[in-house]
Scaffold this motif. Sequence first.
Motif, PDB file in Angstrom:
ATOM      1  N   GLU A  65       5.362  -6.745  11.678  1.00  0.00           N
ATOM      2  CA  GLU A  65       5.743  -6.652  10.265  1.00  0.00           C
ATOM      3  C   GLU A  65       4.990  -7.695   9.444  1.00  0.00           C
ATOM      4  OE1 GLU A  65       8.099  -4.649   8.618  1.00  0.00           O
ATOM      5  OE2 GLU A  65       8.318  -3.468  10.436  1.00  0.00           O
ATOM      6  N   GLY A  66       4.671  -7.331   8.204  1.00  0.00           N
ATOM      7  CA  GLY A  66       4.124  -8.305   7.274  1.00  0.00           C
ATOM      8  C   GLY A  66       2.804  -7.911   6.648  1.00  0.00           C
ATOM      9  N   ARG A  67       2.441  -8.674   5.618  1.00  0.00           N
ATOM     10  CA  ARG A  67       1.176  -8.640   4.882  1.00  0.00           C
ATOM     11  C   ARG A  67       0.893  -7.364   4.089  1.00  0.00           C
ATOM     12  NH1 ARG A  67      -3.502 -11.789   8.158  1.00  0.00           N
ATOM     13  NH2 ARG A  67      -4.518 -11.655   6.123  1.00  0.00           N
ATOM     14  N   ILE A  68       1.726  -6.319   4.227  1.00  0.00           N
ATOM     15  CA  ILE A  68       1.514  -5.091   3.452  1.00  0.00           C
ATOM     16  C   ILE A  68       2.681  -4.926   2.487  1.00  0.00           C
ATOM     17  CG2 ILE A  68       1.158  -2.608   3.499  1.00  0.00           C
ATOM     18  CD1 ILE A  68       0.563  -2.843   6.469  1.00  0.00           C
ATOM     19  N   THR A  69       2.356  -4.675   1.237  1.00  0.00           N
ATOM     20  CA  THR A  69       3.370  -4.306   0.258  1.00  0.00           C
ATOM     21  C   THR A  69       3.168  -2.833  -0.052  1.00  0.00           C
ATOM     22  OG1 THR A  69       3.325  -6.529  -0.682  1.00  0.00           O
ATOM     23  CG2 THR A  69       4.306  -4.786  -2.032  1.00  0.00           C
ATOM     24  N   LEU A  70       4.166  -2.023   0.276  1.00  0.00           N
ATOM     25  CA  LEU A  70       4.114  -0.586   0.068  1.00  0.00           C
ATOM     26  C   LEU A  70       5.101  -0.231  -1.035  1.00  0.00           C
ATOM     27  CD1 LEU A  70       3.111   2.226   1.006  1.00  0.00           C
ATOM     28  CD2 LEU A  70       4.929   2.189   2.718  1.00  0.00           C
ATOM     29  N   THR A  71       4.607   0.369  -2.098  1.00  0.00           N
ATOM     30  CA  THR A  71       5.443   0.723  -3.238  1.00  0.00           C
ATOM     31  C   THR A  71       5.546   2.244  -3.330  1.00  0.00           C
ATOM     32  OG1 THR A  71       4.654  -1.251  -4.381  1.00  0.00           O
ATOM     33  CG2 THR A  71       5.769   0.411  -5.712  1.00  0.00           C
ATOM     34  N   LEU A  72       6.784   2.727  -3.286  1.00  0.00           N
ATOM     35  CA  LEU A  72       7.091   4.157  -3.369  1.00  0.00           C
ATOM     36  C   LEU A  72       8.358   4.327  -4.192  1.00  0.00           C
ATOM     37  CD1 LEU A  72       6.744   4.709   0.426  1.00  0.00           C
ATOM     38  CD2 LEU A  72       5.512   6.114  -1.180  1.00  0.00           C
ATOM     39  N   PRO A  73       8.560   5.489  -4.785  1.00  0.00           N
ATOM     40  CA  PRO A  73       9.842   5.706  -5.451  1.00  0.00           C
ATOM     41  C   PRO A  73      10.954   5.844  -4.404  1.00  0.00           C
ATOM     42  CG  PRO A  73       8.562   7.722  -5.476  1.00  0.00           C
ATOM     43  CD  PRO A  73       7.675   6.640  -4.901  1.00  0.00           C
ATOM     44  N   GLU A  74      12.152   5.380  -4.717  1.00  0.00           N
ATOM     45  CA  GLU A  74      13.274   5.566  -3.797  1.00  0.00           C
ATOM     46  C   GLU A  74      13.651   7.037  -3.710  1.00  0.00           C
ATOM     47  OE1 GLU A  74      16.652   3.040  -4.442  1.00  0.00           O
ATOM     48  OE2 GLU A  74      15.372   1.313  -4.818  1.00  0.00           O
ATOM     49  N   ILE A  75      13.571   7.725  -4.854  1.00  0.00           N
ATOM     50  CA  ILE A  75      13.885   9.144  -4.912  1.00  0.00           C
ATOM     51  C   ILE A  75      12.714   9.876  -5.553  1.00  0.00           C
ATOM     52  CG2 ILE A  75      15.418  10.898  -5.885  1.00  0.00           C
ATOM     53  CD1 ILE A  75      17.640   8.776  -5.889  1.00  0.00           C
ATOM     54  N   ALA A  76      12.248  10.912  -4.870  1.00  0.00           N
ATOM     55  CA  ALA A  76      11.169  11.752  -5.409  1.00  0.00           C
ATOM     56  C   ALA A  76      11.764  13.113  -5.723  1.00  0.00           C
ATOM     57  CB  ALA A  76      10.044  11.884  -4.398  1.00  0.00           C
ATOM     58  N   GLU A  77      11.813  13.454  -7.001  1.00  0.00           N
ATOM     59  CA  GLU A  77      12.397  14.736  -7.391  1.00  0.00           C
ATOM     60  C   GLU A  77      11.514  15.910  -7.000  1.00  0.00           C
ATOM     61  OE1 GLU A  77      13.928  14.970 -11.335  1.00  0.00           O
ATOM     62  OE2 GLU A  77      14.953  13.052 -11.157  1.00  0.00           O
ATOM     63  N   ASN A  78      10.253  15.647  -6.762  1.00  0.00           N
ATOM     64  CA  ASN A  78       9.336  16.701  -6.354  1.00  0.00           C
ATOM     65  C   ASN A  78       8.479  16.161  -5.212  1.00  0.00           C
ATOM     66  OD1 ASN A  78       7.390  18.659  -6.043  1.00  0.00           O
ATOM     67  ND2 ASN A  78       6.886  18.802  -8.213  1.00  0.00           N
ATOM     68  N   GLY A  79       8.645  16.705  -4.012  1.00  0.00           N
ATOM     69  CA  GLY A  79       7.888  16.238  -2.864  1.00  0.00           C
ATOM     70  C   GLY A  79       6.421  16.617  -2.894  1.00  0.00           C
ATOM     71  N   ASN A  80       6.010  17.447  -3.857  1.00  0.00           N
ATOM     72  CA  ASN A  80       4.610  17.865  -3.916  1.00  0.00           C
ATOM     73  C   ASN A  80       3.674  16.758  -4.365  1.00  0.00           C
ATOM     74  OD1 ASN A  80       5.001  20.494  -3.026  1.00  0.00           O
ATOM     75  ND2 ASN A  80       5.556  21.191  -5.073  1.00  0.00           N
ATOM     76  N   THR A  81       4.145  15.842  -5.197  1.00  0.00           N
ATOM     77  CA  THR A  81       3.290  14.749  -5.679  1.00  0.00           C
ATOM     78  C   THR A  81       4.108  13.460  -5.744  1.00  0.00           C
ATOM     79  OG1 THR A  81       3.780  15.306  -7.973  1.00  0.00           O
ATOM     80  CG2 THR A  81       1.747  16.221  -7.037  1.00  0.00           C
ATOM     81  N   VAL A  82       4.110  12.725  -4.666  1.00  0.00           N
ATOM     82  CA  VAL A  82       4.851  11.470  -4.592  1.00  0.00           C
ATOM     83  C   VAL A  82       3.859  10.311  -4.707  1.00  0.00           C
ATOM     84  CG1 VAL A  82       6.401  10.058  -3.193  1.00  0.00           C
ATOM     85  CG2 VAL A  82       6.584  12.557  -3.123  1.00  0.00           C
ATOM     86  N   PRO A  83       3.982   9.502  -5.762  1.00  0.00           N
ATOM     87  CA  PRO A  83       3.044   8.385  -5.918  1.00  0.00           C
ATOM     88  C   PRO A  83       3.323   7.285  -4.893  1.00  0.00           C
ATOM     89  CG  PRO A  83       4.726   8.295  -7.618  1.00  0.00           C
ATOM     90  CD  PRO A  83       4.953   9.564  -6.843  1.00  0.00           C
ATOM     91  N   PHE A  84       2.267   6.633  -4.431  1.00  0.00           N
ATOM     92  CA  PHE A  84       2.420   5.472  -3.566  1.00  0.00           C
ATOM     93  C   PHE A  84       1.309   4.482  -3.866  1.00  0.00           C
ATOM     94  CE2 PHE A  84      -0.533   8.022  -1.096  1.00  0.00           C
ATOM     95  CZ  PHE A  84      -1.350   7.106  -0.462  1.00  0.00           C
ATOM     96  N   GLU A  85       1.596   3.245  -3.530  1.00  0.00           N
ATOM     97  CA  GLU A  85       0.627   2.166  -3.717  1.00  0.00           C
ATOM     98  C   GLU A  85       0.826   1.163  -2.594  1.00  0.00           C
ATOM     99  OE1 GLU A  85      -0.278  -1.400  -6.947  1.00  0.00           O
ATOM    100  OE2 GLU A  85       1.115   0.204  -7.458  1.00  0.00           O
ATOM    101  N   PHE A  86      -0.266   0.606  -2.100  1.00  0.00           N
ATOM    102  CA  PHE A  86      -0.145  -0.492  -1.145  1.00  0.00           C
ATOM    103  C   PHE A  86      -1.149  -1.574  -1.494  1.00  0.00           C
ATOM    104  CE2 PHE A  86      -3.224   2.255   1.092  1.00  0.00           C
ATOM    105  CZ  PHE A  86      -4.241   1.348   1.334  1.00  0.00           C
ATOM    106  N   VAL A  87      -0.782  -2.788  -1.127  1.00  0.00           N
ATOM    107  CA  VAL A  87      -1.652  -3.958  -1.248  1.00  0.00           C
ATOM    108  C   VAL A  87      -1.492  -4.739   0.046  1.00  0.00           C
ATOM    109  CG1 VAL A  87      -2.141  -6.090  -2.509  1.00  0.00           C
ATOM    110  CG2 VAL A  87      -1.332  -4.070  -3.746  1.00  0.00           C
ATOM    111  N   VAL A  88      -2.605  -5.132   0.661  1.00  0.00           N
ATOM    112  CA  VAL A  88      -2.573  -5.932   1.883  1.00  0.00           C
ATOM    113  C   VAL A  88      -3.054  -7.333   1.534  1.00  0.00           C
ATOM    114  CG1 VAL A  88      -3.357  -6.147   4.271  1.00  0.00           C
ATOM    115  CG2 VAL A  88      -3.085  -3.867   3.239  1.00  0.00           C
TER     116      VAL A  88
END
Length: 154
Positions: free
Chosen positions: A53-76
């Motif tokens: 575990e560690g060094r990665i920050t993963l950002t996602l919505p807690e709830i995605a109303e549409n699974g077709n386009t779920v935004p995500f972001e990561f920073v290491v």
Amino acid sequence: MALQVLIDRRTLLLSSAGAAAILALLPDGAHAQDAQALDASIRKAIGDAKPVEGRITLTLPEIAENGNTVPFEFVVQSPMTDADYVKAVHVFAPGNPQPEVATFLFTAASGKAAVNSRMRLAKTQDIVALAEMSDGTVFMTKRIVKVTIGGCGG
């Protein structure tokens, strides 16, 4: 001589409903299949390395109303020097038919190991990100995303 079985519609519906009720009570094997598919995909990406575990920050919505386009972001977190940099980041969605979402490759010249994108999710699941470092270590993080359809639970 062939055996003929005649069944009326009512009997068929009742037997189908009974079978469905019994199947609903059985433990769900999908979670085990998801875990096996994820393990195989991770092994394919990083071999026998043991992620920590560690060094990665993963950002996602807690709830995605549409699974077709779920935004995500990561920073290491990495100095991104010739001696210490992120080689690759692998993103997995084990609840999808194909768990491998994407692999992003970096070099020391990249300056920063960060990505902002979108993915498709088939259902509510844990999203896993693995960062392979130049020294062979692998860092991991995961976040759950609840996928709903039209705002209804899923």
